[in-house]
Design a protein around this motif. Structure first.
Motif, PDB file in Angstrom:
ATOM      1  N   MET A   1      44.859 -23.629 -31.577  1.00  0.00           N
ATOM      2  CA  MET A   1      43.549 -23.383 -31.018  1.00  0.00           C
ATOM      3  C   MET A   1      43.024 -24.698 -30.424  1.00  0.00           C
ATOM      4  SD  MET A   1      40.282 -21.625 -32.859  1.00  0.00           S
ATOM      5  CE  MET A   1      41.314 -20.363 -33.528  1.00  0.00           C
ATOM      6  N   ALA A   2      42.394 -24.617 -29.268  1.00  0.00           N
ATOM      7  CA  ALA A   2      41.874 -25.806 -28.598  1.00  0.00           C
ATOM      8  C   ALA A   2      40.411 -26.024 -28.971  1.00  0.00           C
ATOM      9  CB  ALA A   2      42.008 -25.651 -27.094  1.00  0.00           C
ATOM     10  N   TYR A   3      40.043 -27.266 -29.017  1.00  0.00           N
ATOM     11  CA  TYR A   3      38.671 -27.668 -29.292  1.00  0.00           C
ATOM     12  C   TYR A   3      37.977 -27.828 -27.946  1.00  0.00           C
ATOM     13  CZ  TYR A   3      34.911 -30.861 -30.787  1.00  0.00           C
ATOM     14  OH  TYR A   3      33.710 -31.460 -31.021  1.00  0.00           O
ATOM     15  N   ALA A  15      36.958 -41.991 -27.556  1.00  0.00           N
ATOM     16  CA  ALA A  15      37.878 -42.614 -28.520  1.00  0.00           C
ATOM     17  C   ALA A  15      38.201 -41.646 -29.664  1.00  0.00           C
ATOM     18  CB  ALA A  15      37.282 -43.907 -29.067  1.00  0.00           C
ATOM     19  N   ASP A  16      37.194 -40.956 -30.167  1.00  0.00           N
ATOM     20  CA  ASP A  16      37.405 -39.996 -31.239  1.00  0.00           C
ATOM     21  C   ASP A  16      38.270 -38.830 -30.760  1.00  0.00           C
ATOM     22  OD1 ASP A  16      36.930 -38.821 -33.869  1.00  0.00           O
ATOM     23  OD2 ASP A  16      35.677 -37.361 -32.791  1.00  0.00           O
ATOM     24  N   LEU A  17      38.039 -38.361 -29.549  1.00  0.00           N
ATOM     25  CA  LEU A  17      38.829 -37.258 -29.004  1.00  0.00           C
ATOM     26  C   LEU A  17      40.292 -37.668 -28.851  1.00  0.00           C
ATOM     27  CD1 LEU A  17      36.391 -35.868 -26.289  1.00  0.00           C
ATOM     28  CD2 LEU A  17      36.939 -34.869 -28.519  1.00  0.00           C
ATOM     29  N   ILE A  18      40.526 -38.874 -28.383  1.00  0.00           N
ATOM     30  CA  ILE A  18      41.905 -39.367 -28.239  1.00  0.00           C
ATOM     31  C   ILE A  18      42.589 -39.388 -29.603  1.00  0.00           C
ATOM     32  CG2 ILE A  18      43.301 -41.407 -27.706  1.00  0.00           C
ATOM     33  CD1 ILE A  18      41.296 -41.937 -25.392  1.00  0.00           C
ATOM     34  N   ASN A  19      41.893 -39.868 -30.615  1.00  0.00           N
ATOM     35  CA  ASN A  19      42.474 -39.895 -31.958  1.00  0.00           C
ATOM     36  C   ASN A  19      42.776 -38.491 -32.476  1.00  0.00           C
ATOM     37  OD1 ASN A  19      42.545 -42.681 -32.225  1.00  0.00           O
ATOM     38  ND2 ASN A  19      40.472 -42.772 -33.069  1.00  0.00           N
ATOM     39  N   ARG A  20      41.894 -37.551 -32.195  1.00  0.00           N
ATOM     40  CA  ARG A  20      42.106 -36.171 -32.629  1.00  0.00           C
ATOM     41  C   ARG A  20      43.347 -35.581 -31.965  1.00  0.00           C
ATOM     42  NH1 ARG A  20      36.373 -33.076 -33.013  1.00  0.00           N
ATOM     43  NH2 ARG A  20      37.784 -31.419 -33.652  1.00  0.00           N
ATOM     44  N   VAL A  21      43.547 -35.913 -30.690  1.00  0.00           N
ATOM     45  CA  VAL A  21      44.709 -35.398 -29.957  1.00  0.00           C
ATOM     46  C   VAL A  21      45.990 -36.059 -30.452  1.00  0.00           C
ATOM     47  CG1 VAL A  21      45.814 -35.332 -27.684  1.00  0.00           C
ATOM     48  CG2 VAL A  21      43.402 -34.712 -27.907  1.00  0.00           C
ATOM     49  N   TYR A  23      46.624 -38.157 -33.228  1.00  0.00           N
ATOM     50  CA  TYR A  23      46.930 -38.164 -34.656  1.00  0.00           C
ATOM     51  C   TYR A  23      46.683 -36.826 -35.343  1.00  0.00           C
ATOM     52  CZ  TYR A  23      46.977 -43.112 -33.644  1.00  0.00           C
ATOM     53  OH  TYR A  23      47.251 -44.330 -33.085  1.00  0.00           O
ATOM     54  N   GLY A  24      45.784 -36.036 -34.806  1.00  0.00           N
ATOM     55  CA  GLY A  24      45.472 -34.753 -35.426  1.00  0.00           C
ATOM     56  C   GLY A  24      46.215 -33.585 -34.810  1.00  0.00           C
ATOM     57  N   GLY A  25      46.923 -33.844 -33.706  1.00  0.00           N
ATOM     58  CA  GLY A  25      47.691 -32.774 -33.059  1.00  0.00           C
ATOM     59  C   GLY A  25      46.834 -31.724 -32.381  1.00  0.00           C
ATOM     60  N   GLU A  26      45.558 -32.039 -32.152  1.00  0.00           N
ATOM     61  CA  GLU A  26      44.664 -31.078 -31.513  1.00  0.00           C
ATOM     62  C   GLU A  26      44.819 -31.115 -30.003  1.00  0.00           C
ATOM     63  OE1 GLU A  26      40.572 -30.814 -32.844  1.00  0.00           O
ATOM     64  OE2 GLU A  26      41.096 -32.045 -34.573  1.00  0.00           O
ATOM     65  N   ARG A  27      44.344 -30.077 -29.366  1.00  0.00           N
ATOM     66  CA  ARG A  27      44.244 -30.028 -27.911  1.00  0.00           C
ATOM     67  C   ARG A  27      42.768 -29.843 -27.600  1.00  0.00           C
ATOM     68  NH1 ARG A  27      49.426 -26.189 -27.649  1.00  0.00           N
ATOM     69  NH2 ARG A  27      50.961 -27.844 -27.837  1.00  0.00           N
ATOM     70  N   VAL A  28      42.282 -30.623 -26.656  1.00  0.00           N
ATOM     71  CA  VAL A  28      40.852 -30.623 -26.345  1.00  0.00           C
ATOM     72  C   VAL A  28      40.653 -30.147 -24.915  1.00  0.00           C
ATOM     73  CG1 VAL A  28      38.780 -32.057 -26.120  1.00  0.00           C
ATOM     74  CG2 VAL A  28      40.436 -32.533 -27.944  1.00  0.00           C
ATOM     75  N   VAL A  29      39.770 -29.175 -24.729  1.00  0.00           N
ATOM     76  CA  VAL A  29      39.414 -28.694 -23.404  1.00  0.00           C
ATOM     77  C   VAL A  29      38.025 -29.219 -23.087  1.00  0.00           C
ATOM     78  CG1 VAL A  29      38.971 -26.653 -21.980  1.00  0.00           C
ATOM     79  CG2 VAL A  29      40.831 -26.631 -23.656  1.00  0.00           C
ATOM     80  N   VAL A  30      37.916 -29.985 -22.002  1.00  0.00           N
ATOM     81  CA  VAL A  30      36.636 -30.547 -21.572  1.00  0.00           C
ATOM     82  C   VAL A  30      36.053 -29.590 -20.539  1.00  0.00           C
ATOM     83  CG1 VAL A  30      35.486 -32.525 -20.526  1.00  0.00           C
ATOM     84  CG2 VAL A  30      37.478 -32.890 -21.992  1.00  0.00           C
ATOM     85  N   THR A  31      34.780 -29.218 -20.754  1.00  0.00           N
ATOM     86  CA  THR A  31      34.145 -28.232 -19.874  1.00  0.00           C
ATOM     87  C   THR A  31      32.990 -28.844 -19.089  1.00  0.00           C
ATOM     88  OG1 THR A  31      32.576 -27.535 -21.581  1.00  0.00           O
ATOM     89  CG2 THR A  31      34.683 -26.366 -21.490  1.00  0.00           C
ATOM     90  N   ARG A  32      32.678 -28.200 -17.991  1.00  0.00           N
ATOM     91  CA  ARG A  32      31.478 -28.525 -17.219  1.00  0.00           C
ATOM     92  C   ARG A  32      30.802 -27.192 -16.926  1.00  0.00           C
ATOM     93  NH1 ARG A  32      32.707 -31.784 -12.307  1.00  0.00           N
ATOM     94  NH2 ARG A  32      32.502 -33.575 -13.689  1.00  0.00           N
TER      95      ARG A  32
END
Length: 93
Positions: A1-3, A15-21, A23-32
């Motif tokens: 699931m993407a954040y 910086a926190d998002l990069i660490n989550r991706v 080290y945490g194996g997350e995928r982040v979707v940035v929205t506008r």
């Protein structure tokens, strides 16, 4: 699931998002304005995506289109978004 996170908030938390991706194996979707703009994935994930044969590209787009993401408010609310994309190989014009 993407954040999912709005671009304005992503700027403040990069910086926190990069660490989550990474080290945490997350995928982040940035929205506008609530619409997907970009996705942050690890370099390893990107490498795997680039190594997929062309026949699998359509399946990847289909999978990404059906991703459900939770809002950054932490309320547990899920939103569905679709992505329309066309893959063109490196020699396409």
């Amino acid at each position: 699931m993407a954040y999912e996170i709005p671009v304005t908030q992503a700027r403040a938390e990069l910086a926190d998002l990069i660490n989550r991706v990474v080290y945490g194996g997350e995928r982040v979707v940035v929205t506008r304005h609530g619409k997907p703009l970009v996705a942050l994935v690890s370099a390893a994930d990107l490498e795997r995506l680039q190594e997929l044969p062309d026949a699998a590209d359509e399946q990847v787009v289909s999978s990404v289109s059906s991703v459900r993401s939770t809002s950054s408010s932490g309320a547990g609310r899920q939103q569905r978004f679709g992505i329309a994309a066309e893959h063109r190989g490196p020699n396409a014009t």
